[in-house]
Design a protein around this motif. Sequence first.
Motif, short mmCIF file in Angstrom:
data_model
loop_
_atom_site.label_atom_id
_atom_site.label_comp_id
_atom_site.label_asym_id
_atom_site.label_seq_id
_atom_site.Cartn_x
_atom_site.Cartn_y
_atom_site.Cartn_z
N ASP A 36 26.73 49.89 26.35
CA ASP A 36 27.82 50.11 25.41
C ASP A 36 27.40 49.48 24.10
OD1 ASP A 36 30.14 50.54 24.03
OD2 ASP A 36 31.42 49.39 25.38
N VAL A 37 26.67 50.25 23.30
CA VAL A 37 26.05 49.69 22.10
C VAL A 37 26.35 50.48 20.83
CG1 VAL A 37 24.22 48.44 23.30
CG2 VAL A 37 23.88 50.83 22.70
N GLU A 38 27.43 51.24 20.85
CA GLU A 38 27.93 51.92 19.66
C GLU A 38 26.86 52.70 18.88
OE1 GLU A 38 31.15 52.12 19.26
OE2 GLU A 38 31.46 50.72 20.92
N GLY A 39 26.25 53.67 19.53
CA GLY A 39 25.33 54.57 18.85
C GLY A 39 23.87 54.20 18.93
N LYS A 40 23.52 53.16 19.63
CA LYS A 40 22.12 52.75 19.74
C LYS A 40 21.58 52.94 21.17
CE LYS A 40 21.70 51.59 15.49
NZ LYS A 40 20.95 52.49 14.63
N GLU A 41 22.19 53.85 21.91
CA GLU A 41 21.82 54.05 23.31
C GLU A 41 20.35 54.46 23.47
OE1 GLU A 41 26.14 54.15 22.99
OE2 GLU A 41 24.58 55.19 21.85
N VAL A 42 19.87 55.36 22.62
CA VAL A 42 18.48 55.80 22.73
C VAL A 42 17.52 54.64 22.52
CG1 VAL A 42 16.70 57.24 21.66
CG2 VAL A 42 18.93 58.22 22.19
N GLU A 43 17.81 53.79 21.54
CA GLU A 43 16.95 52.64 21.29
C GLU A 43 16.92 51.69 22.49
OE1 GLU A 43 19.02 53.98 19.15
OE2 GLU A 43 18.23 53.90 17.11
#
Length: 87
Positions: A36-43
């Motif tokens: 749950d990282v607000e838009g940084k899932e791919v990273e």
Amino acid sequence: MRPGTSNIVETRNLQTRSFDDIANERNLAIDYLKIDVEGKEVEVLQGGKSQLDKNILGVRCEVQFNSLYLKSGPTFSDCDNLLRGNG
């Protein structure tokens, strides 16, 4: 929170580490990952390729099915493509 109703009070630069590095340092075999990282899932997923290849059986993360905004973060297909490339 409605757009325009909040103000940024402070920003901080933080040092981050991949979960592959942490798992290796602590001799962990991660089998389930919740992101749950607000838009940084791919990273985050890219930082765990070794664990994804060897140990992880399940991943739970919040993604979008289409981009609603210019800087809205990864879509389902972005995460799906990365995960399929790692078994």
